[in-house]
Write an enzyme that holds these catalytic residues in place. Sequence first.
Site, PDB file in Angstrom:
ATOM      1  N   ASP A  22      28.628  23.899 -28.433  1.00 53.82           N
ATOM      2  CA  ASP A  22      29.493  23.195 -27.187  1.00 53.82           C
ATOM      3  C   ASP A  22      30.515  22.649 -27.739  1.00 53.82           C
ATOM      4  OD1 ASP A  22      27.614  24.190 -25.395  1.00 53.82           O
ATOM      5  OD2 ASP A  22      26.475  22.144 -25.263  1.00 53.82           O
TER       6      ASP A  22
ATOM      7  N   LYS B 198      32.560  23.471 -22.472  1.00 56.06           N
ATOM      8  CA  LYS B 198      32.944  23.154 -21.259  1.00 56.06           C
ATOM      9  C   LYS B 198      33.407  21.526 -21.353  1.00 56.06           C
ATOM     10  CE  LYS B 198      28.566  24.448 -19.698  1.00 56.06           C
ATOM     11  NZ  LYS B 198      28.058  25.166 -20.825  1.00 56.06           N
TER      12      LYS B 198
ATOM     13  N   MET C  83      27.708  12.111 -17.587  1.00 53.87           N
ATOM     14  CA  MET C  83      28.905  12.965 -17.194  1.00 53.87           C
ATOM     15  C   MET C  83      29.581  12.635 -15.880  1.00 53.87           C
ATOM     16  SD  MET C  83      27.160  16.877 -18.332  1.00 53.87           S
ATOM     17  CE  MET C  83      25.591  16.207 -17.310  1.00 53.87           C
TER      18      MET C  83
END
Length: 261
Positions: free
Chosen positions: A35, A57, A171
């Site tokens: 990631d 991402k 997040m």
Amino acid sequence: MAGKVYLIGAGPGDPDLLTVRALRLLQSAELVVHDRLVSPEIMALVPSAARRVPVGKSAGFHSVPQDRINEILVELALEGHSVIRLKGGDPLIFGRGSEEAEALAAAGIPYSYIPGITAAQGASASTGVPLTHRGLATGVRYVTGHRAQDATLDLAWESLADPDTTLVVYMGAGNMAEIAARLIAAGMPVDLPVLAVSHATTPRETRLLSDLTQIGADLARAPMEAPVLFMIGRVAGLYETAALPLPRDLRSAHLRVVSNG
């Protein structure tokens, strides 16, 4: 013969916080699917000769959609590779590790999980702010503040608006103003402390101490670089007296930021 996939949690960023098994697998890796938010300190442990496949991402931009990541893991394993799937934090806490495992199982590919310290625990340890504390928080809840594009941020607001429980938001930087407003509307005290931590446990760690009323405006004044974790609750108020230090301490009336950068 299909290879095996190891779904590894890289922890919050400090390589000293890796499990022994994760470190051993990383140091002998031949192929790593990783990631974007895995720290450079962790990636430095991967052998220079190993093949690296970035599938990171970020908010608003998915360089590789999750369905394609699942396919990549299956394809590489079917080629016979032993695959390290490296994720920040823990693969089973907002890491979508179980979705990848489902795709692997459907293709008949063996896999195993190697847990990592989740960001909430890392941020708690690096800042000195506990997730629970007698008289301040009897429990802790983890939620994601991320939403798909154009989707409604649909959380159980009345249930989450419990001042006796620490609420940790992963997040959520892009939606924190809305999250704070929804929590206040559901009954959360307006002056409840909020501690935001960016890049917890790494040399780039930055902290911002605010409250539910101010957090949206404070983030607008001083945006924090992802990954950012939010600790909402009375325990965050302990930061004033219990915080572990960083070399630089920048404060103002409504914007209290500490950074070691």
